[in-house]
Design a protein around this motif. Structure first.
Motif, PDB file in Angstrom:
ATOM      1  N   LEU A   1      48.801  45.669  44.797  1.00 33.71           N
ATOM      2  CA  LEU A   1      50.071  46.153  45.343  1.00 33.71           C
ATOM      3  C   LEU A   1      51.173  45.916  44.307  1.00 33.71           C
ATOM      4  CD1 LEU A   1      49.772  44.783  49.002  1.00 33.71           C
ATOM      5  CD2 LEU A   1      49.090  47.019  48.093  1.00 33.71           C
ATOM      6  N   SER A   2      52.352  46.517  44.548  1.00 39.71           N
ATOM      7  CA  SER A   2      53.424  46.447  43.550  1.00 39.71           C
ATOM      8  C   SER A   2      53.907  45.027  43.312  1.00 39.71           C
ATOM      9  CB  SER A   2      54.594  47.341  43.971  1.00 39.71           C
ATOM     10  OG  SER A   2      55.086  46.922  45.233  1.00 39.71           O
ATOM     11  N   ASN A   3      53.660  44.103  44.249  1.00 46.17           N
ATOM     12  CA  ASN A   3      54.065  42.707  44.023  1.00 46.17           C
ATOM     13  C   ASN A   3      52.911  41.858  43.495  1.00 46.17           C
ATOM     14  OD1 ASN A   3      52.556  42.590  46.359  1.00 46.17           O
ATOM     15  ND2 ASN A   3      53.868  41.098  47.375  1.00 46.17           N
ATOM     16  N   GLY A   4      51.806  42.521  43.098  1.00 47.81           N
ATOM     17  CA  GLY A   4      50.702  41.810  42.467  1.00 47.81           C
ATOM     18  C   GLY A   4      49.627  41.330  43.431  1.00 47.81           C
ATOM     19  N   VAL A   5      49.877  41.427  44.743  1.00 48.42           N
ATOM     20  CA  VAL A   5      48.867  40.989  45.713  1.00 48.42           C
ATOM     21  C   VAL A   5      47.672  41.939  45.668  1.00 48.42           C
ATOM     22  CG1 VAL A   5      48.395  40.823  48.213  1.00 48.42           C
ATOM     23  CG2 VAL A   5      50.465  39.776  47.253  1.00 48.42           C
ATOM     24  N   ALA A   6      46.463  41.378  45.656  1.00 47.71           N
ATOM     25  CA  ALA A   6      45.239  42.194  45.627  1.00 47.71           C
ATOM     26  C   ALA A   6      44.806  42.492  47.060  1.00 47.71           C
ATOM     27  CB  ALA A   6      44.132  41.438  44.900  1.00 47.71           C
ATOM     28  N   MET A   7      44.646  43.779  47.348  1.00 45.27           N
ATOM     29  CA  MET A   7      44.288  44.203  48.707  1.00 45.27           C
ATOM     30  C   MET A   7      42.937  44.919  48.665  1.00 45.27           C
ATOM     31  SD  MET A   7      46.717  46.328  51.252  1.00 45.27           S
ATOM     32  CE  MET A   7      46.080  46.907  52.827  1.00 45.27           C
ATOM     33  N   PRO A   8      41.998  44.571  49.566  1.00 43.94           N
ATOM     34  CA  PRO A   8      40.709  45.268  49.571  1.00 43.94           C
ATOM     35  C   PRO A   8      40.892  46.786  49.698  1.00 43.94           C
ATOM     36  CG  PRO A   8      40.602  43.311  50.947  1.00 43.94           C
ATOM     37  CD  PRO A   8      42.047  43.486  50.555  1.00 43.94           C
ATOM     38  N   ALA A   9      40.044  47.540  49.019  1.00 38.30           N
ATOM     39  CA  ALA A   9      40.204  48.994  48.916  1.00 38.30           C
ATOM     40  C   ALA A   9      39.727  49.744  50.164  1.00 38.30           C
ATOM     41  CB  ALA A   9      39.462  49.497  47.680  1.00 38.30           C
TER      42      ALA A   9
ATOM     43  N   GLY B   1      67.796  50.043  48.550  1.00 36.29           N
ATOM     44  CA  GLY B   1      67.074  49.245  47.556  1.00 36.29           C
ATOM     45  C   GLY B   1      65.794  48.619  48.100  1.00 36.29           C
ATOM     46  N   LEU B   2      65.321  49.110  49.251  1.00 33.46           N
ATOM     47  CA  LEU B   2      64.114  48.552  49.872  1.00 33.46           C
ATOM     48  C   LEU B   2      62.914  49.446  49.555  1.00 33.46           C
ATOM     49  CD1 LEU B   2      65.762  47.839  53.341  1.00 33.46           C
ATOM     50  CD2 LEU B   2      65.077  46.085  51.674  1.00 33.46           C
ATOM     51  N   VAL B   3      61.900  48.886  48.896  1.00 34.07           N
ATOM     52  CA  VAL B   3      60.680  49.649  48.597  1.00 34.07           C
ATOM     53  C   VAL B   3      59.480  48.876  49.155  1.00 34.07           C
ATOM     54  CG1 VAL B   3      59.282  50.747  46.804  1.00 34.07           C
ATOM     55  CG2 VAL B   3      61.756  50.504  46.470  1.00 34.07           C
ATOM     56  N   PRO B   4      58.921  49.346  50.289  1.00 37.51           N
ATOM     57  CA  PRO B   4      57.780  48.631  50.867  1.00 37.51           C
ATOM     58  C   PRO B   4      56.562  48.693  49.942  1.00 37.51           C
ATOM     59  CG  PRO B   4      58.165  50.723  52.007  1.00 37.51           C
ATOM     60  CD  PRO B   4      59.287  50.550  51.034  1.00 37.51           C
ATOM     61  N   GLN B   5      55.684  47.730  50.073  1.00 41.51           N
ATOM     62  CA  GLN B   5      54.481  47.743  49.219  1.00 41.51           C
ATOM     63  C   GLN B   5      53.435  48.729  49.739  1.00 41.51           C
ATOM     64  OE1 GLN B   5      54.798  43.592  49.605  1.00 41.51           O
ATOM     65  NE2 GLN B   5      56.432  43.862  48.117  1.00 41.51           N
ATOM     66  N   VAL B   6      53.495  49.028  51.046  1.00 37.50           N
ATOM     67  CA  VAL B   6      52.457  49.843  51.685  1.00 37.50           C
ATOM     68  C   VAL B   6      53.093  50.786  52.694  1.00 37.50           C
ATOM     69  CG1 VAL B   6      50.553  49.664  53.354  1.00 37.50           C
ATOM     70  CG2 VAL B   6      50.633  48.094  51.425  1.00 37.50           C
ATOM     71  N   ASN B   7      52.516  51.987  52.860  1.00 37.01           N
ATOM     72  CA  ASN B   7      52.825  52.866  53.992  1.00 37.01           C
ATOM     73  C   ASN B   7      51.495  53.290  54.606  1.00 37.01           C
ATOM     74  OD1 ASN B   7      54.129  54.545  55.846  1.00 37.01           O
ATOM     75  ND2 ASN B   7      54.520  56.205  54.371  1.00 37.01           N
ATOM     76  N   GLN B   8      51.297  52.965  55.871  1.00 39.15           N
ATOM     77  CA  GLN B   8      50.035  53.323  56.547  1.00 39.15           C
ATOM     78  C   GLN B   8      50.288  54.540  57.435  1.00 39.15           C
ATOM     79  OE1 GLN B   8      47.401  51.628  60.164  1.00 39.15           O
ATOM     80  NE2 GLN B   8      47.581  50.168  58.490  1.00 39.15           N
TER      81      GLN B   8
END
Ligand code: A2P
Length: 277
Positions: A11-19, A156-163
């Motif tokens: 993710l954009s903040n470096g967190v690894a998320m399962p694919a 200035g808010l950019v979420p890391q994910v959009n589901q």
């Protein structure tokens, strides 16, 4: 498939998320206790729940029963419209954690924008605060269209994910293009078409036969190759295993073009400018 072989996406903040992840709607607590435990034991590492699904207690039980270390599991939840304020998100997050029996979430999402009450910007500000407080590792939104995202960007808010609802019959190209330019990772809910006939599409049958795979595996591979994190729901042991086994083959350029060509209008698709909870 062993757990170690589920790839991750940064993710954009470096967190690894399962694919890929397990969807849990509409499992009850009791169903989730069994199905999520089994999924974790065969290697699923991302579990997607929500306040609204009313199964967070069951998901938490399954996590503890599985014996899989908490640090190896990526848990997502989402909150309802009544919590769309900075203080409200904190309360919603703590309530989810209590139901799950956890002390942090990996990802927390605004479940629907609910533009009628026009408080989703505050909800995202609340998520930022929850993230700063260490309650959640990553934050995001769900069911946000480009217009909703644009309002966040202005602040200035950019979420890391959009589901979002996403499958070969529902391609959402405008949202995908915007997400790409902003480094937002898309997650697909209803990735197999929500039981609506997609899996019986003859184009899919042909590609599946050529690869010796099932139609569901072809669709999930299409999500993977687009960089989207699919969240197929299954309570069935064989389907759970099948849906995870999509990292050992590749679609051809022609396959992908054929799948991309299946997009069509759907008048029954939930519209997040109108529907929400
Ligand atoms: P089940 O839980 O009995 O496996 P979506 O994730 O797009 O909403 O689709 C979920 C639906 O698709 C559920 O009804 C689920 O039923 C079914 N499903 C999940 N995996 C598969 C699969 N591999 N093949 C066929 N149907 C599937």
């Amino acid at each position: 498939m062993s757990a170690a072989s589920v790839p991750t996406i940064a993710l954009s903040n470096g967190v690894a998320m399962p694919a890929i992840g397990l969807g849990t709607w509409p499992m009850t607590d009791d169903e989730a206790t069994v199905a999520v435990d089994r999924a974790l034991r065969i290697g699923w590492r991302l579990i997607d729940t929500a306040e609204n699904y009313q199964n967070e207690v069951g998901v938490g039980r399954a996590i503890r029963a599985s014996g899989v270390d908490r640090s190896e599991i990526f848990v997502t939840s989402k909150f309802n419209r009544k919590w769309h304020s900075v203080a409200g998100v904190r309360e919603a997050c703590e309530a989810s954690l209590t139901r799950l029996g956890l002390d942090y979430l990996d990802l927390l999402l605004v479940h629907w924008p609910n533009p009628d009450q026009d408080r989703y910007v505050e909800a995202v500000e609340g998520l930022v605060a929850a993230q700063e407080a260490g309650l959640v590792r990553a934050i995001g939104v769900s069911n946000f269209k480009t217009t909703h995202l644009a309002r966040l960007f202005e602040r200035g808010l950019v979420p890391q994910v959009n589901q979002i609802q996403l499958d070969p019959w529902h391609r959402r190209d405008d949202i995908a293009a915007l997400a790409r330019t902003k480094g937002i990772v898309l997650e697909s809910w209803g990735p197999l078409g929500r039981g609506g006939g997609l899996l019986a599409d003859p184009v899919l049958a042909e590609i599946a036969a050529a690869h010796g795979r099932t139609p569901a595996q072809i669709v999930l591979r299409w999500h993977v190759e687009n960089g989207w994190i699919a969240l197929p729901k299954s309570s069935d042991p064989l389907r759970q295993a099948q849906n995870l086994a999509v990292f050992d083959f590749a679609l051809s350029v022609e396959d992908r073009a054929a799948l991309d060509g299946l997009d069509r209008p759907d008048p029954d698709m939930p519209d997040s400018d109108v529907f929400g909870h």
